[in-house]
Design an enzyme around this catalytic site. Sequence first.
Site, PDB file in Angstrom:
ATOM      1  N   HIS D  98      37.915  41.213  46.584  1.00  0.00           N
ATOM      2  CA  HIS D  98      39.201  41.312  46.763  1.00  0.00           C
ATOM      3  C   HIS D  98      40.137  39.724  47.311  1.00  0.00           C
ATOM      4  CE1 HIS D  98      42.940  42.409  45.632  1.00  0.00           C
ATOM      5  NE2 HIS D  98      41.840  43.589  44.151  1.00  0.00           N
ATOM      6  N   GLU D 146      39.360  37.745  37.678  1.00  0.00           N
ATOM      7  CA  GLU D 146      40.509  37.563  37.809  1.00  0.00           C
ATOM      8  C   GLU D 146      40.769  36.444  37.182  1.00  0.00           C
ATOM      9  OE1 GLU D 146      42.580  40.237  39.091  1.00  0.00           O
ATOM     10  OE2 GLU D 146      41.600  41.326  40.563  1.00  0.00           O
TER      11      GLU D 146
END
Lengths: 232, 232, 232, 232
Positions: D98, D146
Amino acid sequence: MYTGLTIEPPFFEIGPKAFMYGERMLQLAKVADEVSVRYDVRIILTPQPSDIYLLAKETKRVLIFAQHMDPLPVGRGLGSILPEAIKAAGAVGVMLNHAEKPMTIANLYQAIKRADKVGLATIVCADSIKEAEAIAHFSPNIIVAEPTELIGTGQTSNEEYVIATTSAIKKINSRIQVLQAAGIKNEQDVYKVIKAGADATGTTSGIMKAENPEAMLDKMIRAVRMAWDETH
Amino acid sequence: MYTGLTIEPPFFEIGPKAFMYGERMLQLAKVADEVSVRYDVRIILTPQPSDIYLLAKETKRVLIFAQHMDPLPVGRGLGSILPEAIKAAGAVGVMLNHAEKPMTIANLYQAIKRADKVGLATIVCADSIKEAEAIAHFSPNIIVAEPTELIGTGQTSNEEYVIATTSAIKKINSRIQVLQAAGIKNEQDVYKVIKAGADATGTTSGIMKAENPEAMLDKMIRAVRMAWDETH
Amino acid sequence: MYTGLTIEPPFFEIGPKAFMYGERMLQLAKVADEVSVRYDVRIILTPQPSDIYLLAKETKRVLIFAQHMDPLPVGRGLGSILPEAIKAAGAVGVMLNHAEKPMTIANLYQAIKRADKVGLATIVCADSIKEAEAIAHFSPNIIVAEPTELIGTGQTSNEEYVIATTSAIKKINSRIQVLQAAGIKNEQDVYKVIKAGADATGTTSGIMKAENPEAMLDKMIRAVRMAWDETH
Amino acid sequence: MYTGLTIEPPFFEIGPKAFMYGERMLQLAKVADEVSVRYDVRIILTPQPSDIYLLAKETKRVLIFAQHMDPLPVGRGLGSILPEAIKAAGAVGVMLNHAEKPMTIANLYQAIKRADKVGLATIVCADSIKEAEAIAHFSPNIIVAEPTELIGTGQTSNEEYVIATTSAIKKINSRIQVLQAAGIKNEQDVYKVIKAGADATGTTSGIMKAENPEAMLDKMIRAVRMAWDETH
């Protein structure tokens, strides 16, 4: 991929890491300069950042690459290595993602894009074929295939491995050059890797820990030329 | 604590971070050289590592400090900043533990010991009085007191804070010099901090973002001298 | 310093690191519970974060400490260890700055302040006397003195070293407790360290690599009690 | 790729990060359990590591994934998140890389291999299409796309982007599932992304900062089901 610098194979990378610096480094760099001309083999030298300026100024043919840089823009960032600063000091390229200075995926991708823009060739290290394939998507100029997955298997950078890594990388981007790093200790190792089909190889300890680094450098570059001429 | 370099107060630190490099940095460094002599104020300049050699060679009175170094020994460590290498390039000192390049306690302590041995003065940043006290046990030459704990309280580096940090540090080691970093934006800020009792101050953005960095530098160093003479 | 948890000496820390987890960890924790009562010696156990809840629920007297936490506030921070979360899971304290998880000075100071506020005791590791002194300024509950500076000198945690570290720390903050970590391999080592004047000691490999960890734990805690009773 | 867990689309990821923990987290997890059954949508929940055990034990259908883990083997490594430990606590998968917990290329590759071996599904974040392609070579179970490269362009995760990322990833490994993370703030956003062709989406702040997280969760999962049924 930065297109402003073309490095014709065969070529060779000398990695002084934190072994050599200052006047001693300059002395080796000057010999690298001569040797590069003598055997017509391009040499990449990755010195400490504080040595970039002096080496770039005092050598003619050796290609000075930084050991690392950060993908930050001009501005804040104390303690960083700014792409524009190493370029201004005379570096023509930069090494990225060495096992001793690993980068996050996001940072590596940004750093390659920054290098492309600033005008620095990139030589990116990969510890395995899968990592080499992943990195190939970022289009660096050169990928260093470090077969840690083969360490201890006795088949380090033999012909099969050289072909496997090269073809895996070229399949994703055929313009990426592949340097086979393979625990090169002496000129015989250099000869074998180039004979196995590699376009390039390199060493740190093979030269840094040699009794006479300049003599070893000469022998290694001579081996590059000899093996190359026999296979091409 | 390295005892080979004595910096008489008042002194001033210019932190180019990643704002300025190469020829532009050299131009400012040369002006810093002149200004240092003109007002008899020592100036510490912390350039990018790739600029250390050129600046050290082309300046006379400015003190060239590295922005960071790693506490590793000569040997492996690609991508590191080797103490011996920055010393060889002409640095006389090193900044450590800036908020943009924070160090672990173990690494900071090792780095200061390495600097002492190699012959580099140390300027270590602390974000609070407690951190300054902690760092004082490692005997750096200079501690930069960055009162982040006071940010927004309106009492940034007033006389009270200058006295509090200085006395806290000196109580642990009276030979450590204290530089008050305090969001210095212009010559008035410089004047106030030195008048408040500081031996030294410095800035990054005050000069780097000034319309005319050289003119701002001149004004700031002049303010240092004026405030110092009025209080000593 | 968090004042909500008082740990009377002598006490002992078991550090499973990443050696033991889940059901096997629970089994050892239950034995630690019994042993703690049997010899009236408090035991700190620092399990993997995912084991905190189960161990806290299934033990009565053992003190469950997290191996690490981050000084972030409630909010963003994926992949962090939130102070409030480990407290809610049942931890009564947290270890910080172990050599395998070193922290920056700023982060360590913030983490201790967060622990104080959230209600977690802190046990902070120091690799040398100087680092222990530095850390003492942040007022943790316990400092672990790891004499890496003495490794190989043959005088690891003898009486002299125990006295030196303890007095250096207590001079800065007399309420800080000192745990002497000293390469404890067996019950004889435990006995020697407590006899040398330590209030506490601990081990990872001494128990984790023992053929019978539970039997070794019993012997070590018995040695703590015996040595303590002979000296107090 | 771990083959022991099949997650049929559509599915949804709730990322509590460091926002929610303990009893409050459990309450939301129980509602997620009900909602997952009600709308027949699988839900991945990534809690703090100290909450894994409790949530895994008290829920039936929600898939508990760790926020991160380290690729270390059983043994040393204080402060690490051991793969075997989160598995033993009840996690069935792990999120990796992440943007708030970025991993080096070497570590990410090792972590995925460790997860495959230990029996944990992997959900890996990528900040751009190029990074997604790179990561696809490591064969995680799920890639989170993302689109930071599109932020501010107004075309965030529209149909075109969903198709582009999905096809880029599937071209390298067709078995990898793609989750479109797209700054989901409410049920309308969820509806749009699934209608655009995504198999999955998710949110942190959309639920964590909602006035009534449970109500928002219900609305979002209902939107997933509605959009999915309209397009399949």
